[in-house]
Design an enzyme around this catalytic site. Structure first.
Site, mmCIF file in Angstrom:
data_model
loop_
_atom_site.group_PDB
_atom_site.id
_atom_site.type_symbol
_atom_site.label_atom_id
_atom_site.label_comp_id
_atom_site.label_asym_id
_atom_site.label_seq_id
_atom_site.Cartn_x
_atom_site.Cartn_y
_atom_site.Cartn_z
ATOM 1 N N ASP A 71 0.808 -1.220 0.000
ATOM 2 C CA ASP A 71 0.000 0.000 0.000
ATOM 3 C C ASP A 71 0.850 1.283 0.000
ATOM 4 O O ASP A 71 1.858 1.359 0.700
ATOM 5 C CB ASP A 71 -0.865 -0.022 1.272
ATOM 6 C CG ASP A 71 -1.827 1.135 1.363
ATOM 7 O OD1 ASP A 71 -2.733 1.204 0.519
ATOM 8 O OD2 ASP A 71 -1.673 1.975 2.282
ATOM 9 N N GLU B 187 1.684 -0.194 -4.857
ATOM 10 C CA GLU B 187 0.725 0.866 -5.183
ATOM 11 C C GLU B 187 1.432 2.218 -5.208
ATOM 12 O O GLU B 187 1.846 2.727 -4.171
ATOM 13 C CB GLU B 187 -0.416 0.940 -4.160
ATOM 14 C CG GLU B 187 -1.476 1.941 -4.605
ATOM 15 C CD GLU B 187 -2.255 2.608 -3.484
ATOM 16 O OE1 GLU B 187 -3.386 3.017 -3.737
ATOM 17 O OE2 GLU B 187 -1.731 2.742 -2.367
HETATM 18 C C1 GLC Z 1 -4.099 3.372 -0.405
HETATM 19 C C2 GLC Z 1 -5.365 2.572 -0.286
HETATM 20 C C3 GLC Z 1 -6.444 3.469 0.235
HETATM 21 C C4 GLC Z 1 -6.036 3.963 1.592
HETATM 22 C C5 GLC Z 1 -4.673 4.642 1.546
HETATM 23 C C6 GLC Z 1 -4.113 4.824 2.916
HETATM 24 O O1 GLC Z 1 -4.180 4.363 -1.363
HETATM 25 O O2 GLC Z 1 -5.675 1.981 -1.507
HETATM 26 O O3 GLC Z 1 -7.677 2.826 0.284
HETATM 27 O O4 GLC Z 1 -6.979 4.864 2.074
HETATM 28 O O5 GLC Z 1 -3.727 3.878 0.838
HETATM 29 O O6 GLC Z 1 -3.698 3.591 3.440
#
Ligand code: GLC
Length: 533
Positions: free
Chosen positions: A206, A270
């Site tokens: 993440d 991500e």
């Molecule tokens: C990422 C997740 C999102 C979350 C953020 C903070 O972007 O996909 O849903 O709110 O991280 O962890």
């Protein structure tokens, strides 16, 4: 049809990932929130769909300030979702069906209720003080600098007990972990091992672009392009708080942990970044993520020339040996059917599943779910609560999965109240109804996934743009290096009938998004086809 030839590709190169947002997939125990037993009971859907791996958004214990993305124990399961035994059962059942399991790993921040943070905030001399990012107030007493939280407001919260501020890229309930601290780093890598030991096949990591901040704490520069209506966090350019050089070393450390396990464990990162910056997340000599998520289809105008240009730019930017990937939607972004309409969503599914690279399908996209308007009284997402009215809220894309026309659309037992409202179309748009309809969106997904499995050209073949198509037609060729078999994909992104590119002559339609055999040599409005000989 040519016979698939075994080759050196890893499972995640040939495979397709399906994202489950666990709160909204299947509620087995009737509390209105999905759970692990629910996911287990729906594995048949994933197997019938034909995906290879299921990525599950966070299931670890969490106060749910950000619905699981605020973890209070990296090595447990939230009771809301089940327990470790239920998790083990799910992994075993998935593996028995040939499905891999990918967990979410949230390294940038923990919950403020994590015992580490409780310890860290207890005193300036706590052994865990440095596991988080603490700083003195600015000389006039305010936050140390101008950094902003993604979810609105300053990125610093004052903690009176020790008279310092702590940093949080997201909510105050999500204090940032300090990856410069070797003990914290070791503890986080141990958390990865905990799950790898339990048999998980990889992680979606993440918010990796937020892992480090400028050690000098310099202000972020103002953003000259900011306009009212844009997220308040975009008032500054996040030059000092995102995509810092130290991140690649930390990612490589995660990768070494994964690589120490047998069986091609997968790390997906991500990172919402421009293509040139994103490429760095493959790491030097591919020591980083096997798949840094490519989100560029989410932000590219839905026009043939823009998408063709994107595909070419992305392909050309890939480091040698790096494997591409594509994403059309997730639990944070507007659903594809709402962005481009139901008719084009079918074309988009064909695009996603025939481009070169690993596709990720977000739950519900296979039945064409749309963003669901959320009445003000039922808003859950902290982003919408903090910054209302700008359309930033993510609840509309997180509504319960629509399984059948029964009570709660089959998502939860009768009498339960789902945590978010069901879409109003659930009685007609659901898995059961679409299973019975040979032309449905679900049938299209199954057919696309089956064709992809049968035709290595579509999964591991090369990609080349095909010229000479009409302005609103996107055409490309996929070629299987082992057999030389060529397939042509032609997608009509417009609402007018169009001719097929010249390269299509002599081929037949293997699959049309209309699921009716196709009308070659024409492309009907909103039609995509895969052609071969
Ligand atoms: C990422 C997740 C999102 C979350 C953020 C903070 O972007 O996909 O849903 O709110 O991280 O962890």
């Amino acid at each position: 049809m040519s016979r698939p030839v075994p080759d050196a590709h890893a499972w995640w190169q040939r495979g397709v990932v399906y994202q489950v947002y666990p709160r909204s997939f299947q509620d087995a125990d009737g509390d209105g929130i999905g759970d692990l037993a629910g996911i287990l009971s729906r594995l048949g859907h994933l197997a019938a769909l034909g995906v290879d791996a299921v990525w599950i958004s966070p299931i670890q214990p969490s106060p749910m300030a950000d619905f699981g993305y605020d973890v209070s124990d990296y090595t447990g399961v939230d009771p809301m979702f089940g327990d470790l035994a239920a998790f083990d059962r799910l992994v075993a059942a998935a593996h028995a069906r040939g499905l891999r399991v990918i967990l979410d790993f949230v390294p940038n921040h923990s919950s403020d209720r994590h015992p580490w943070f409780a310890e860290s905030r207890s005193s300036r001399t706590s052994p865990k003080r440095d596991w988080y990012v603490w700083r003195d107030p600015a000389p006039e007493g305010g936050p140390p600098n101008n950094w902003l939280s993604e979810f609105g407001g300053p990125a610093w919260t004052f903690d009176a007990a020790t008279a310092q501020f702590y940093y949080h890229a997201y909510l105050p309930e999500q204090p940032d972990l300090n990856w410069c601290n070797p003990e914290l780093r070791a503890a986080m890598l141990d958390a990865l091992r905990f799950w790898l030991d339990r048999g998980v096949d990889g992680f979606r990591v993440d918010a990796i672009h937020h892992l480090f901040e400028d050690p000098g704490l310099r202000d972020n520069p103002p953003n000259p392009d900011w306009r009212p209506g844009m997220p308040p966090a975009r008032r500054v350019v996040r030059a000092r708080t995102m995509d810092q050089p130290e991140v690649h070393d930390a990612v490589a450390a995660m990768r070494r942990v994964a690589d120490a396990y047998p069986g091609d464990r997968l790390l997906i990162g991500e990172a919402y970044l421009p293509i040139d910056r994103l490429m760095l997340y493959y790491g030097a000599d591919l020591s980083g993520f096997q798949l840094p998520f490519n989100f560029h289809l989410l932000s590219t105008p839905w026009r043939a020339r823009d998408i063709a240009a994107l595909v070419q730019r992305y392909e050309a930017a890939l480091p040698p040996g790096a494997w591409p990937n594509w994403v059309l939607g997730n639990h944070d972004r507007s659903r594809v059917a709402s962005r481009i309409g139901a008719a084009q969503a079918r074309v988009a599914a064909m695009l996603l599943l025939t481009l070169r690279g690993t596709p990720t399908i977000y739950q519900g996209e296979e039945i064409g779910m749309q963003d669901v308007p959320i009445p003000p009284g039922r808003v859950q997402d902290p982003w919408e609560r903090n910054v209302p009215g700008l359309g930033l809220g993510r609840d509309p894309v997180r509504t319960p999965m629509q399984w059948d026309r029964g009570p709660n659309a089959g998502f939860a037992p009768a009498g339960a109240e789902p945590w978010l409202p069901l879409a109003s179309d659930h009685a007609v748009r659901n898995v059961a109804a679409q299973e019975a309809d040979p032309r449905s969106m679900l049938s299209l997904h199954r057919a696309l996934l089956a064709l992809r499995r049968a035709e290595p050209a579509l999964s591991v073949g090369s990609h080349a743009p095909v010229a000479g198509a009409a302005e609103d037609v996107l055409a490309y060729e996929r070629r299987d290096g082992a057999t030389g078999r060529r397939l042509l994909v032609a997608l009509n992104l417009g609402g007018e009938e169009r001719g097929l590119p010249h390269a299509a002559s002599g081929s037949r339609v293997l699959l049309s998004t209309r699921l009716d055999g196709g009308a070659a040599p024409r492309l009907r409005p909103d039609e995509g086809v895969v052609l071969g000989r």
